[in-house]
Design an enzyme around this catalytic site. Structure first.
Site, short mmCIF file in Angstrom:
data_model
loop_
_atom_site.label_atom_id
_atom_site.label_comp_id
_atom_site.label_asym_id
_atom_site.label_seq_id
_atom_site.Cartn_x
_atom_site.Cartn_y
_atom_site.Cartn_z
N GLY A 12 31.65 34.02 51.87
CA GLY A 12 31.69 32.97 50.73
C GLY A 12 33.06 33.17 49.84
O GLY A 12 33.30 34.39 49.66
N ARG A 16 31.87 32.22 41.35
CA ARG A 16 31.50 32.28 40.06
C ARG A 16 31.65 33.83 39.77
O ARG A 16 31.59 34.08 38.45
CB ARG A 16 30.06 32.27 40.26
CG ARG A 16 29.59 30.64 40.35
CD ARG A 16 28.21 30.50 40.77
NE ARG A 16 28.09 30.60 41.96
CZ ARG A 16 26.73 30.39 42.72
NH1 ARG A 16 25.73 30.05 42.02
NH2 ARG A 16 26.61 30.50 44.18
N GLY A 80 29.57 26.31 54.19
CA GLY A 80 28.27 26.51 53.60
C GLY A 80 27.70 27.63 54.60
O GLY A 80 28.36 27.95 55.53
N ASN A 226 25.78 36.33 42.04
CA ASN A 226 26.69 35.26 41.86
C ASN A 226 27.90 35.27 41.11
O ASN A 226 28.75 34.65 41.13
CB ASN A 226 25.93 33.80 41.95
CG ASN A 226 25.09 33.57 43.11
OD1 ASN A 226 25.52 33.81 44.27
ND2 ASN A 226 23.82 33.45 42.62
N ASN A 386 52.99 76.55 38.15
CA ASN A 386 53.09 76.43 39.54
C ASN A 386 53.98 75.51 40.08
O ASN A 386 54.25 75.45 41.18
CB ASN A 386 51.42 75.99 39.95
CG ASN A 386 51.31 74.85 39.20
OD1 ASN A 386 51.51 74.43 38.34
ND2 ASN A 386 50.31 74.18 40.00
N ALA A 423 49.80 90.64 26.16
CA ALA A 423 49.74 89.19 25.62
C ALA A 423 51.18 88.78 25.25
O ALA A 423 52.12 89.71 25.10
CB ALA A 423 49.10 89.47 24.21
N ARG A 440 57.29 91.30 26.16
CA ARG A 440 57.31 91.02 24.60
C ARG A 440 58.38 91.50 23.90
O ARG A 440 58.86 92.70 24.27
CB ARG A 440 56.07 91.64 23.91
CG ARG A 440 55.56 90.66 22.73
CD ARG A 440 54.38 91.40 22.27
NE ARG A 440 53.14 91.34 23.14
CZ ARG A 440 52.40 92.66 23.19
NH1 ARG A 440 52.45 93.49 22.19
NH2 ARG A 440 51.14 92.38 24.03
C1 UD1 Z 1 21.74 30.46 49.09
C2 UD1 Z 1 20.73 29.89 49.43
C3 UD1 Z 1 19.62 29.70 48.58
C4 UD1 Z 1 19.07 30.93 48.10
C5 UD1 Z 1 20.21 31.88 47.51
C6 UD1 Z 1 19.62 33.23 47.73
C7 UD1 Z 1 21.81 28.15 51.39
C8 UD1 Z 1 22.27 26.75 51.28
N1 UD1 Z 1 21.16 28.39 49.79
O1 UD1 Z 1 22.25 30.04 47.90
O2 UD1 Z 1 18.60 28.69 49.00
O3 UD1 Z 1 18.13 30.79 47.15
O4 UD1 Z 1 21.16 32.02 48.48
O5 UD1 Z 1 20.47 34.28 46.95
O6 UD1 Z 1 21.93 28.83 51.95
N2 UD1 Z 1 28.55 32.52 52.65
C9 UD1 Z 1 29.32 32.74 53.81
N3 UD1 Z 1 29.83 31.32 54.12
C10 UD1 Z 1 29.87 30.05 53.15
C11 UD1 Z 1 29.20 30.28 52.12
C12 UD1 Z 1 28.32 31.40 51.82
O7 UD1 Z 1 29.51 33.57 54.45
O8 UD1 Z 1 30.60 29.04 53.73
C13 UD1 Z 1 27.85 33.80 52.42
C14 UD1 Z 1 28.09 34.23 50.88
O9 UD1 Z 1 29.12 35.25 51.13
C15 UD1 Z 1 26.96 34.96 50.55
C16 UD1 Z 1 25.87 34.19 51.22
O10 UD1 Z 1 26.44 33.50 52.31
O11 UD1 Z 1 26.81 36.41 50.78
C17 UD1 Z 1 25.09 32.99 50.30
O12 UD1 Z 1 26.23 32.21 49.75
P1 UD1 Z 1 26.05 31.69 48.14
O13 UD1 Z 1 27.23 30.47 48.10
O14 UD1 Z 1 25.82 32.82 47.30
O15 UD1 Z 1 24.65 30.59 48.19
P2 UD1 Z 1 23.58 30.53 46.96
O16 UD1 Z 1 24.23 29.51 46.24
O17 UD1 Z 1 23.52 31.82 46.45
MG MG Z 2 24.07 33.77 46.31
#
Ligand code: UD1
Ligand code: MG
Length: 455
Positions: A12, A16, A80, A226, A386, A423, A440
């Site tokens: 991801g 944030r 996602g 996040n 040194n 010394a 000295r």
């Molecule tokens: C996600 C869940 C949510 C849950 C929350 C818990 C989904 C749709 N939502 O939301 O239900 O309550 O986690 O913390 O799954 N990631 C990828 N590729 C992507 C998007 C994300 O690898 O395209 C990875 C991120 O690096 C992270 C994890 O997936 O480690 C979660 O992604 P994040 O965007 O933080 O999801 P949340 O909005 O927290």
């Molecule tokens: Mg998350």
């Protein structure tokens, strides 16, 4: 039992976090979040450990280049969590149990994961849910009248009634590889965020006649990170866990909330006292009765039985044998080996030295690249010179030597057994056994000296 495939989502954007560093590399307790997740996963001896990387992925991979049990899978689009999983699918063992973990949920523990795996088979998958006092931002768990979990609704897609639900999705689940393969391709992006939600696996599995089991986790541990406020909140929880563990194993902490553990503490004894405002980083090993004074910073060090670190001292990659005392205000740099009963006092800096048994450097001294024997006294203000501006050289001080205060030892140089340095001397050639060396200038006195008067 089927082999276990662990898949960690770490691709991801981490928008944030507002950071150039990939989110999984942000640290809790001095370790990247991803490392915590990997440790929990490894406790289950998985047949494969897959990490999905993407955003700033090369930086992420580089940080783990020595960990060859990881299979890296690149997510090329960022559509996602469901999209991420599609990239992992071809790498997953075709007949396995799959455990899906998030790199941004670092405080997960092996026991919770084990409980999830016990509920998985070809007819059941297991979702880890948590009761949240503040459910905002999380996917909400929807249950039917019979109390069975039937769907997950994301915050942005939830109606007012659903937003009031306090049981939320941790994100973590366990599923058969066959069920995953059957449901993943059918996930759509028909939602507020136009993303492929991995959470849709729930309703698709139900359509296929499967049951959704749940395991309950602890919200304080399973909160996702996040942003940096959440990072600091999880850090606080993690620190409390570490302090508790140490105190329950025989460590006294006067103000535990001010003690920070950024690595691993190996307890080799008990009745250890850690005063306030101490940080232990890297791997620190502590023996019986070790006492660490206020405001000290210790990283990658071994402190044997009865070592006393007086306040405001720093220790880095060093070894302190039995009954050594240092500080206040001592600085031991890399590879300082202090043998039993030796002492390093205030405003003394050491680097790459051995200080022999019972030897002392009590005040205002720099000892670098030196081998110091048994029963040596290093006077206040002694400097081992040194470094000649290009190369480092060694100083050897043999047993029972006495170095007078404010002496410079210009390396390479040796002071042989039992010798005495007067010394204020500058020693630039080797001093023979049992002799007195003194450079000295002779003292002159001019009687009835008149100081200049103001014009
Ligand atoms: C996600 C869940 C949510 C849950 C929350 C818990 C989904 C749709 N939502 O939301 O239900 O309550 O986690 O913390 O799954 N990631 C990828 N590729 C992507 C998007 C994300 O690898 O395209 C990875 C991120 O690096 C992270 C994890 O997936 O480690 C979660 O992604 P994040 O965007 O933080 O999801 P949340 O909005 O927290
Ligand atoms: Mg998350």
């Amino acid at each position: 039992m089927k082999p276990l495939s662990v898949v960690i989502l770490a691709a991801g954007k981490g928008t944030r976090m507002k950071s150039a560093l990939p989110k999984p590399l942000h640290k809790i307790g001095g370790q990247p979040m991803l490392s915590h997740v990997l440790s929990a996963a490894r406790e289950l001896n998985p047949a494969q450990l897959i990490v999905i990387y993407g955003h700033e992925g090369e930086k992420l991979k580089a940080a783990y280049k020595n960990e060859d049990d990881i299979t890296w899978v690149e997510q090329k689009t960022f559509l996602g969590t469901g999209d991420a999983m599609k990239y992992a699918m071809p790498a997953i063992l075709s007949d396995s149990n799959v455990l899906v973990l998030y790199a941004d949920t670092p405080l997960i523990d092996a026991k919770t994961l084990q409980a999830m795996l016990e509920k998985v088979d070809e007819k059941n998958l297991c979702w880890l849910t948590v009761e949240a006092d503040q459910p905002f931002g999380y996917g909400r768990i929807i249950r039917n009248d019979a109390g069975n979990m039937v769907a997950i609704v994301e915050e942005k897609d939830a109606n007012v009634e659903q937003k009031a639900i306090t049981e939320v999705n941790s994100g973590l689940f366990a599923i058969s590889s066959h069920v995953l393969a059957a449901t993943l391709p059918r996930i759509s992006d028909d939602n507020q965020q136009k993303e492929f939600y991995l959470t849709d696996v729930v309703k698709l599995a139900l359509e296929d006649g499967l049951s959704i089991q749940t395991a309950a986790g602890d919200f304080t541990l399973l909160r996702g990170v996040n942003d940096r406020v959440q990072l600091s909140e999880l850090e606080a929880i993690y620190q409390n866990q570490q302090r508790r563990k140490l105190m329950l194993s025989g460590v006294t902490m006067i103000a535990p909330e001010t003690v920070y553990i950024h690595g691993e503490v190996k307890l080799k004894g008990q009745d250890i006292v850690i005063e306030p405002n101490v940080t232990l980083a890297g791997v620190v090993s502590l023996g019986n009765n070790v006492h660490i004074g206020f405001g000290s910073y210790i990283t990658d060090a071994k402190l044997c039985d009865d070592v006393v670190v007086h306040p405001y001292s720093m220790i880095e990659s060093s070894l302190l044998h039995h009954n050594v005392a240092i500080g206040p205000y001592a600085r031991l740099r890399t590879n300082s080996i202090l043998k039993a009963n030796s002492k390093v006092g205030n405003f003394v800096e050491t680097k790459n030295i051995t200080l022999g048994e019972g030897s002392k450097a009590n005040h205002l001294t720099y000892l670098g690249d030196a081998e110091i024997g048994v029963g040596v006294n290093i006077g206040a203000g002694t400097i081992t010179c040194n470094y000649d501006g290009a190369n480092k050289h060694k100083t050897i001080i043999e047993d029972d030597v006495f170095i007078g205060s404010n002496s410079s030892l210009v390396a390479p140089v040796e002071v042989k057994k039992g010798a005495t340095v007067g010394a204020g001397s500058t020693i630039s050639s080797s001093i023979s056994e049992g002799s007195l060396a003194i450079t000295r200038a002779t003292l002159r006195q001019i009687q009835n000296w008149k100081r200049p008067a103001k014009k």
